[in-house]
Design a protein around this motif. Sequence first.
Motif, PDB file in Angstrom:
ATOM      1  N   ILE A 152       0.810  -0.971  -0.058  1.00 21.23           N
ATOM      2  CA  ILE A 152      -0.354  -0.050   0.005  1.00 21.23           C
ATOM      3  C   ILE A 152       0.726   1.198  -0.015  1.00 21.23           C
ATOM      4  O   ILE A 152       1.481   1.345   0.306  1.00 21.23           O
ATOM      5  CB  ILE A 152      -0.981   0.117   1.495  1.00 21.23           C
ATOM      6  CG1 ILE A 152      -0.041   0.454   2.514  1.00 21.23           C
ATOM      7  CG2 ILE A 152      -2.179  -1.535   1.410  1.00 21.23           C
ATOM      8  CD1 ILE A 152      -0.763   0.511   3.627  1.00 21.23           C
ATOM      9  N   VAL A 153       0.093   2.722  -0.221  1.00 22.21           N
ATOM     10  CA  VAL A 153       1.009   3.433  -0.059  1.00 22.21           C
ATOM     11  C   VAL A 153       1.231   4.110   1.875  1.00 22.21           C
ATOM     12  O   VAL A 153      -0.004   3.920   1.831  1.00 22.21           O
ATOM     13  CB  VAL A 153       0.407   4.697  -0.838  1.00 22.21           C
ATOM     14  CG1 VAL A 153       0.485   6.614  -0.783  1.00 22.21           C
ATOM     15  CG2 VAL A 153       0.236   4.527  -2.429  1.00 22.21           C
ATOM     16  N   ALA A 154       1.971   4.614   2.315  1.00 26.34           N
ATOM     17  CA  ALA A 154       2.267   4.221   3.054  1.00 26.34           C
ATOM     18  C   ALA A 154       3.928   4.609   3.345  1.00 26.34           C
ATOM     19  O   ALA A 154       5.033   5.047   3.124  1.00 26.34           O
ATOM     20  CB  ALA A 154       2.084   3.426   4.164  1.00 26.34           C
ATOM     21  N   ASN A 155       3.849   5.731   4.634  1.00 26.89           N
ATOM     22  CA  ASN A 155       4.896   6.305   5.533  1.00 26.89           C
ATOM     23  C   ASN A 155       5.927   5.097   5.978  1.00 26.89           C
ATOM     24  O   ASN A 155       5.430   4.344   6.810  1.00 26.89           O
ATOM     25  CB  ASN A 155       4.969   7.496   6.171  1.00 26.89           C
ATOM     26  CG  ASN A 155       4.242   8.332   5.523  1.00 26.89           C
ATOM     27  OD1 ASN A 155       4.054   9.142   4.831  1.00 26.89           O
ATOM     28  ND2 ASN A 155       2.836   8.970   6.234  1.00 26.89           N
ATOM     29  N   VAL A 156       7.030   5.466   5.906  1.00 28.69           N
ATOM     30  CA  VAL A 156       8.135   4.245   6.544  1.00 28.69           C
ATOM     31  C   VAL A 156       8.209   5.648   7.770  1.00 28.69           C
ATOM     32  O   VAL A 156       8.810   5.966   7.883  1.00 28.69           O
ATOM     33  CB  VAL A 156       9.709   3.930   5.728  1.00 28.69           C
ATOM     34  CG1 VAL A 156      10.559   3.646   6.668  1.00 28.69           C
ATOM     35  CG2 VAL A 156       9.217   3.527   4.311  1.00 28.69           C
ATOM     36  N   GLU A 160       3.767   3.114   7.927  1.00 27.88           N
ATOM     37  CA  GLU A 160       2.559   3.976   8.673  1.00 27.88           C
ATOM     38  C   GLU A 160       1.259   4.612   7.552  1.00 27.88           C
ATOM     39  O   GLU A 160       1.133   5.081   6.416  1.00 27.88           O
ATOM     40  CB  GLU A 160       2.682   4.819   9.494  1.00 27.88           C
ATOM     41  CG  GLU A 160       1.369   5.770  10.209  1.00 27.88           C
ATOM     42  CD  GLU A 160       0.793   7.039   9.935  1.00 27.88           C
ATOM     43  OE1 GLU A 160       0.191   7.559  10.044  1.00 27.88           O
ATOM     44  OE2 GLU A 160       1.538   7.845   8.803  1.00 27.88           O
ATOM     45  N   SER A 161      -0.142   3.896   8.026  1.00 30.06           N
ATOM     46  CA  SER A 161      -0.921   4.248   6.584  1.00 30.06           C
ATOM     47  C   SER A 161      -2.109   4.764   7.158  1.00 30.06           C
ATOM     48  O   SER A 161      -2.866   3.921   8.248  1.00 30.06           O
ATOM     49  CB  SER A 161      -1.671   3.738   6.151  1.00 30.06           C
ATOM     50  OG  SER A 161      -1.491   3.970   4.744  1.00 30.06           O
ATOM     51  N   MET A 162      -3.036   5.965   7.636  1.00 32.00           N
ATOM     52  CA  MET A 162      -4.338   6.416   7.616  1.00 32.00           C
ATOM     53  C   MET A 162      -4.782   6.378   9.728  1.00 32.00           C
ATOM     54  O   MET A 162      -5.188   5.704   9.935  1.00 32.00           O
ATOM     55  CB  MET A 162      -5.204   5.329   7.535  1.00 32.00           C
ATOM     56  CG  MET A 162      -5.440   6.099   5.900  1.00 32.00           C
ATOM     57  SD  MET A 162      -6.624   4.351   4.431  1.00 32.00           S
ATOM     58  CE  MET A 162      -8.142   5.256   5.716  1.00 32.00           C
TER      59      MET A 162
END
Length: 71
Positions: free
Chosen positions: A9-13, A34-36
Amino acid sequence: MAEKIEAEIVANVLKVVAHEGQSLAQGDTVVLLESMKMEIPVVTEAAGTLTKIAVKEGDVVQEHDLIAVVE
């Protein structure tokens, strides 16, 4: 055979947990995404040695981006 670990998914590391050269067991966490406002552990499918980390903390990964390689 190398296992390429890719983002699903699209996410931050959020955090890089493992380091290159580290021996990993099946199911060990490599990075936390981290996502949503949810923390998502990215784990290995097979035991091996972590040969490459392709992300750093604060990066944004897109779906199918390479995160790490385990051999």
